[in-house]
Motif scaffolding. Sequence first.
Motif, short mmCIF file in Angstrom:
data_model
loop_
_atom_site.label_atom_id
_atom_site.label_comp_id
_atom_site.label_asym_id
_atom_site.label_seq_id
_atom_site.Cartn_x
_atom_site.Cartn_y
_atom_site.Cartn_z
N UNK A 243 19.63 37.64 -8.07
CA UNK A 243 18.98 37.67 -6.76
C UNK A 243 17.75 38.55 -6.83
N UNK A 244 16.63 38.04 -6.33
CA UNK A 244 15.37 38.79 -6.35
C UNK A 244 14.61 38.48 -5.08
N UNK A 245 13.78 39.42 -4.66
CA UNK A 245 12.96 39.20 -3.48
C UNK A 245 11.72 38.39 -3.81
N UNK A 246 11.16 37.78 -2.79
CA UNK A 246 9.90 37.05 -2.95
C UNK A 246 8.85 37.94 -3.61
N UNK A 247 8.18 37.37 -4.61
CA UNK A 247 7.17 38.11 -5.35
C UNK A 247 7.69 38.82 -6.57
N UNK A 248 9.00 38.86 -6.72
CA UNK A 248 9.60 39.54 -7.86
C UNK A 248 9.60 38.70 -9.12
N UNK A 249 10.23 39.26 -10.15
CA UNK A 249 10.27 38.59 -11.46
C UNK A 249 11.69 38.56 -12.01
N UNK B 57 24.27 26.60 -16.95
CA UNK B 57 23.42 26.94 -15.82
C UNK B 57 23.56 28.38 -15.38
N UNK B 58 22.50 28.91 -14.80
CA UNK B 58 22.51 30.25 -14.24
C UNK B 58 21.78 30.22 -12.89
N UNK B 59 22.36 30.89 -11.91
CA UNK B 59 21.83 30.83 -10.55
C UNK B 59 20.66 31.81 -10.39
N UNK B 60 19.59 31.31 -9.81
CA UNK B 60 18.45 32.14 -9.42
C UNK B 60 18.28 31.99 -7.92
N UNK B 61 18.30 33.11 -7.21
CA UNK B 61 18.14 33.10 -5.76
C UNK B 61 16.99 34.03 -5.40
N UNK B 62 16.02 33.49 -4.67
CA UNK B 62 14.87 34.27 -4.24
C UNK B 62 14.93 34.41 -2.73
N UNK C 93 11.85 28.55 -5.40
CA UNK C 93 12.31 28.59 -6.80
C UNK C 93 13.84 28.75 -6.89
N UNK C 94 14.48 28.96 -5.76
CA UNK C 94 15.93 29.11 -5.74
C UNK C 94 16.60 27.83 -6.25
N UNK C 95 17.45 27.98 -7.26
CA UNK C 95 18.12 26.84 -7.87
C UNK C 95 19.04 27.33 -8.97
N UNK C 96 19.83 26.42 -9.49
CA UNK C 96 20.53 26.68 -10.74
C UNK C 96 19.60 26.24 -11.88
N UNK C 97 19.40 27.12 -12.84
CA UNK C 97 18.49 26.85 -13.94
C UNK C 97 19.31 26.53 -15.20
N UNK C 98 18.94 25.43 -15.85
CA UNK C 98 19.65 24.95 -17.02
C UNK C 98 18.75 24.96 -18.25
#
Length: 124
Positions: A11-17, A117-122, A90-95
Motif C-alpha cells: 500500500x502506497x499513497x498517490x505519488x509514492x514509489x 501475483x502481488x497486490x499493489x494498492x495506491x 495503478x491499483x491492481x494485482x501485478x503478475x
Amino acid sequence: QAHLVESGGGLVQTGGSLRLSCATSGRRFDSYAMAWFRQAPGKERDLVAAIKWNGDNTAYADSVKGRFTISRDNAKNTVNLQMNTLKPEDTAVYYCAAGYSIGVPTTLQDYDYWGQGTQVTVSS
C-alpha cells in the motif's frame, strides 16, 4: 520449466514509489522475455512492461511510460519493476511472466509461465 515468485507489493499513497521483484527458478532464464502484467478487479489482464532476453529492448503501456522502469539481472535470475509517481489507477494485482522469445512480446498468449501475483494498492 520456470517458477516465478513476485515480491514488493503493498500500500502506497498517490505519488509514492514501489519496486516489484520477480525471482525465477529453472534453467535458461536468459532465454526468456520477461514482462509485468496487471489486473484490476473486473478488468482484463494487461501488459505493463516487457523486456527482451538480453535487456536491450523494452516495451511499456502508454499509461506507465515515464513512470515505470523494467530491468533484469540475468546473473541473479530476477526481473524488477520500479514504479514511481504512482496513481490510484495503478491499483491492481501485478503478475510476472516469462516466455521464450527473441523479441519483446506484448500479449498474454506470448507468455508461458506466470507468478501468483502481488497486490499493489495506491491510495488517493
